[in-house]
Design a protein around this motif. Structure first.
Motif, PDB file in Angstrom:
ATOM      1  N   THR A 191       0.853  -1.185   0.000  1.00  0.00           N
ATOM      2  CA  THR A 191       0.000   0.000   0.000  1.00  0.00           C
ATOM      3  C   THR A 191       0.891   1.237   0.000  1.00  0.00           C
ATOM      4  O   THR A 191       2.090   1.142  -0.207  1.00  0.00           O
ATOM      5  CB  THR A 191      -0.920  -0.008   1.235  1.00  0.00           C
ATOM      6  OG1 THR A 191      -0.110  -0.090   2.410  1.00  0.00           O
ATOM      7  CG2 THR A 191      -1.888  -1.182   1.205  1.00  0.00           C
ATOM      8  N   THR A 192       0.305   2.388   0.253  1.00  0.00           N
ATOM      9  CA  THR A 192       1.054   3.637   0.244  1.00  0.00           C
ATOM     10  C   THR A 192       2.215   3.563   1.241  1.00  0.00           C
ATOM     11  O   THR A 192       1.994   3.342   2.439  1.00  0.00           O
ATOM     12  CB  THR A 192       0.126   4.814   0.591  1.00  0.00           C
ATOM     13  OG1 THR A 192      -0.896   4.893  -0.417  1.00  0.00           O
ATOM     14  CG2 THR A 192       0.885   6.128   0.653  1.00  0.00           C
ATOM     15  N   PRO A 193       3.451   3.718   0.756  1.00  0.00           N
ATOM     16  CA  PRO A 193       4.608   3.602   1.650  1.00  0.00           C
ATOM     17  C   PRO A 193       4.774   4.832   2.533  1.00  0.00           C
ATOM     18  O   PRO A 193       4.363   5.933   2.181  1.00  0.00           O
ATOM     19  CB  PRO A 193       5.782   3.465   0.681  1.00  0.00           C
ATOM     20  CG  PRO A 193       5.331   4.174  -0.548  1.00  0.00           C
ATOM     21  CD  PRO A 193       3.846   3.964  -0.630  1.00  0.00           C
ATOM     22  N   ARG A 194       5.389   4.623   3.659  1.00  0.00           N
ATOM     23  CA  ARG A 194       5.718   5.712   4.568  1.00  0.00           C
ATOM     24  C   ARG A 194       7.173   6.129   4.370  1.00  0.00           C
ATOM     25  O   ARG A 194       7.979   5.371   3.836  1.00  0.00           O
ATOM     26  CB  ARG A 194       5.494   5.265   6.013  1.00  0.00           C
ATOM     27  CG  ARG A 194       4.001   5.033   6.321  1.00  0.00           C
ATOM     28  CD  ARG A 194       3.806   4.361   7.635  1.00  0.00           C
ATOM     29  NE  ARG A 194       4.245   2.965   7.500  1.00  0.00           N
ATOM     30  CZ  ARG A 194       4.092   2.053   8.426  1.00  0.00           C
ATOM     31  NH1 ARG A 194       3.538   2.354   9.569  1.00  0.00           N
ATOM     32  NH2 ARG A 194       4.516   0.814   8.229  1.00  0.00           N
ATOM     33  N   LEU A 195       7.488   7.324   4.803  1.00  0.00           N
ATOM     34  CA  LEU A 195       8.849   7.860   4.755  1.00  0.00           C
ATOM     35  C   LEU A 195       9.672   7.190   5.855  1.00  0.00           C
ATOM     36  O   LEU A 195       9.264   7.169   7.016  1.00  0.00           O
ATOM     37  CB  LEU A 195       8.802   9.376   4.977  1.00  0.00           C
ATOM     38  CG  LEU A 195      10.124  10.119   5.035  1.00  0.00           C
ATOM     39  CD1 LEU A 195      10.779  10.158   3.658  1.00  0.00           C
ATOM     40  CD2 LEU A 195       9.903  11.536   5.554  1.00  0.00           C
ATOM     41  N   LYS A 199      15.210   4.165  14.005  1.00  0.00           N
ATOM     42  CA  LYS A 199      14.513   4.224  12.712  1.00  0.00           C
ATOM     43  C   LYS A 199      13.034   4.458  12.973  1.00  0.00           C
ATOM     44  O   LYS A 199      12.453   3.840  13.860  1.00  0.00           O
ATOM     45  CB  LYS A 199      14.695   2.911  11.952  1.00  0.00           C
ATOM     46  CG  LYS A 199      13.994   2.876  10.608  1.00  0.00           C
ATOM     47  CD  LYS A 199      14.187   1.550   9.898  1.00  0.00           C
ATOM     48  CE  LYS A 199      15.593   1.540   9.372  1.00  0.00           C
ATOM     49  NZ  LYS A 199      15.827   0.651   8.257  1.00  0.00           N
ATOM     50  N   ILE A 200      12.449   5.392  12.184  1.00  0.00           N
ATOM     51  CA  ILE A 200      11.014   5.644  12.295  1.00  0.00           C
ATOM     52  C   ILE A 200      10.389   5.662  10.905  1.00  0.00           C
ATOM     53  O   ILE A 200      11.091   5.819   9.899  1.00  0.00           O
ATOM     54  CB  ILE A 200      10.711   6.961  13.045  1.00  0.00           C
ATOM     55  CG1 ILE A 200      11.214   8.185  12.260  1.00  0.00           C
ATOM     56  CG2 ILE A 200      11.286   6.939  14.451  1.00  0.00           C
ATOM     57  CD1 ILE A 200      10.740   9.516  12.832  1.00  0.00           C
ATOM     58  N   GLN A 201       9.077   5.516  10.874  1.00  0.00           N
ATOM     59  CA  GLN A 201       8.308   5.577   9.642  1.00  0.00           C
ATOM     60  C   GLN A 201       7.225   6.638   9.827  1.00  0.00           C
ATOM     61  O   GLN A 201       6.513   6.620  10.833  1.00  0.00           O
ATOM     62  CB  GLN A 201       7.644   4.234   9.343  1.00  0.00           C
ATOM     63  CG  GLN A 201       8.616   3.095   9.211  1.00  0.00           C
ATOM     64  CD  GLN A 201       7.902   1.752   9.073  1.00  0.00           C
ATOM     65  OE1 GLN A 201       6.734   1.612   9.388  1.00  0.00           O
ATOM     66  NE2 GLN A 201       8.632   0.769   8.591  1.00  0.00           N
ATOM     67  N   LEU A 202       7.105   7.533   8.847  1.00  0.00           N
ATOM     68  CA  LEU A 202       6.096   8.586   8.920  1.00  0.00           C
ATOM     69  C   LEU A 202       5.238   8.579   7.657  1.00  0.00           C
ATOM     70  O   LEU A 202       5.771   8.491   6.549  1.00  0.00           O
ATOM     71  CB  LEU A 202       6.749   9.964   9.053  1.00  0.00           C
ATOM     72  CG  LEU A 202       7.512  10.253  10.327  1.00  0.00           C
ATOM     73  CD1 LEU A 202       8.131  11.640  10.258  1.00  0.00           C
ATOM     74  CD2 LEU A 202       6.596  10.139  11.534  1.00  0.00           C
ATOM     75  N   SER A 246      15.401   9.452  -2.941  1.00  0.00           N
ATOM     76  CA  SER A 246      14.302  10.383  -3.197  1.00  0.00           C
ATOM     77  C   SER A 246      13.015   9.681  -3.595  1.00  0.00           C
ATOM     78  O   SER A 246      11.929  10.216  -3.388  1.00  0.00           O
ATOM     79  CB  SER A 246      14.701  11.403  -4.267  1.00  0.00           C
ATOM     80  OG  SER A 246      14.992  10.738  -5.475  1.00  0.00           O
ATOM     81  N   ASN A 247      13.111   8.476  -4.157  1.00  0.00           N
ATOM     82  CA  ASN A 247      11.908   7.730  -4.553  1.00  0.00           C
ATOM     83  C   ASN A 247      11.372   6.945  -3.360  1.00  0.00           C
ATOM     84  O   ASN A 247      12.057   6.080  -2.828  1.00  0.00           O
ATOM     85  CB  ASN A 247      12.214   6.760  -5.698  1.00  0.00           C
ATOM     86  CG  ASN A 247      12.586   7.493  -6.964  1.00  0.00           C
ATOM     87  OD1 ASN A 247      12.054   8.554  -7.258  1.00  0.00           O
ATOM     88  ND2 ASN A 247      13.506   6.930  -7.707  1.00  0.00           N
ATOM     89  N   ILE A 248      10.153   7.261  -2.962  1.00  0.00           N
ATOM     90  CA  ILE A 248       9.517   6.547  -1.850  1.00  0.00           C
ATOM     91  C   ILE A 248       8.503   5.596  -2.478  1.00  0.00           C
ATOM     92  O   ILE A 248       7.336   5.936  -2.693  1.00  0.00           O
ATOM     93  CB  ILE A 248       8.862   7.529  -0.870  1.00  0.00           C
ATOM     94  CG1 ILE A 248       9.905   8.531  -0.362  1.00  0.00           C
ATOM     95  CG2 ILE A 248       8.206   6.779   0.289  1.00  0.00           C
ATOM     96  CD1 ILE A 248       9.348   9.658   0.452  1.00  0.00           C
ATOM     97  N   LEU A 249       8.991   4.405  -2.795  1.00  0.00           N
ATOM     98  CA  LEU A 249       8.180   3.397  -3.478  1.00  0.00           C
ATOM     99  C   LEU A 249       7.796   2.255  -2.546  1.00  0.00           C
ATOM    100  O   LEU A 249       6.839   1.528  -2.808  1.00  0.00           O
ATOM    101  CB  LEU A 249       8.932   2.841  -4.688  1.00  0.00           C
ATOM    102  CG  LEU A 249       9.446   3.885  -5.681  1.00  0.00           C
ATOM    103  CD1 LEU A 249      10.292   3.224  -6.758  1.00  0.00           C
ATOM    104  CD2 LEU A 249       8.283   4.652  -6.295  1.00  0.00           C
TER     105      LEU A 249
END
Length: 177
Positions: free
Chosen positions: A38-42, A79-82, A163-166
């Motif tokens: 699904t939509t990936p997080r940063l 490490k975190i995910q946003l 830069s690509n958040i896939l």
């Protein structure tokens, strides 16, 4: 011996047609598989400012999205995910280190990060709908500022890694503190 008259047969036939008609309109259940991307997080990794190759945990980090009152709390992680907004080309967050420290409140420190990106909506399936992928702007991927009431930056540097958040399998940014 059971005998059916014409009227009984007609009723049974009409009943069978009605039941068949009910099932004719049924569709198979579309359920989005939990393993579907699904939509990936940063993904942000934290590093020691004195030795940028060594991961460094953050303690009592609260991250609050612009315009929100609820926060995401991280404690003792490197490490975190946003999540990024799917309806705008930027997301702003407050990064508050030592959040909630009532014993020594002067060590609580807030910095703000704005992430600038372009969005791409991709159709996944009828059950899952769309997902959004992002590309951080290469010329200006983020803007680091101090809090509204300046308290010195605890984030010493931010580095763009990818830069690509896939997907969520790789680091996108490194923060040194």
């Amino acid at each position: 011996m059971v005998t059916f008259d014409f009227l009984s047969m007609k009723k049974i036939f009409l009943l069978l047609i009605a039941v068949a008609w009910c099932f004719y309109g049924c569709e198979k259940d579309d359920i989005c598989d939990a393993n579907t991307a699904t939509t990936p997080r940063l993904i942000i990794d934290f590093y020691d400012v004195t030795n940028p190759t060594i991961p460094k945990n953050v303690t009592s980090l609260a991250v609050i999205g612009e315009g929100l009152t609820t926060y995401i709390k991280f404690d003792n992680v490197s490490k975190i995910q946003l999540p990024l907004k799917t309806t705008a080309d930027l997301s702003k967050y407050k990064f508050i280190i030592n959040y909630g420290n009532t014993i020594n409140p002067e060590i609580v420190n807030e910095d703000q990060l704005q992430f600038n990106y372009t969005r791409n909506n991709i159709f996944v399936s009828r059950a899952c709908g769309f997902k959004t992928t992002y590309i951080l702007n290469t010329s200006n991927p983020f803007v680091l500022t101090d809090a509204a009431i300046p308290d010195n930056l605890w984030i010493k540097s931010v580095t763009l890694v990818q830069s690509n958040i896939l997907n969520e399998n790789e680091t996108h940014l490194k923060i040194s503190h």
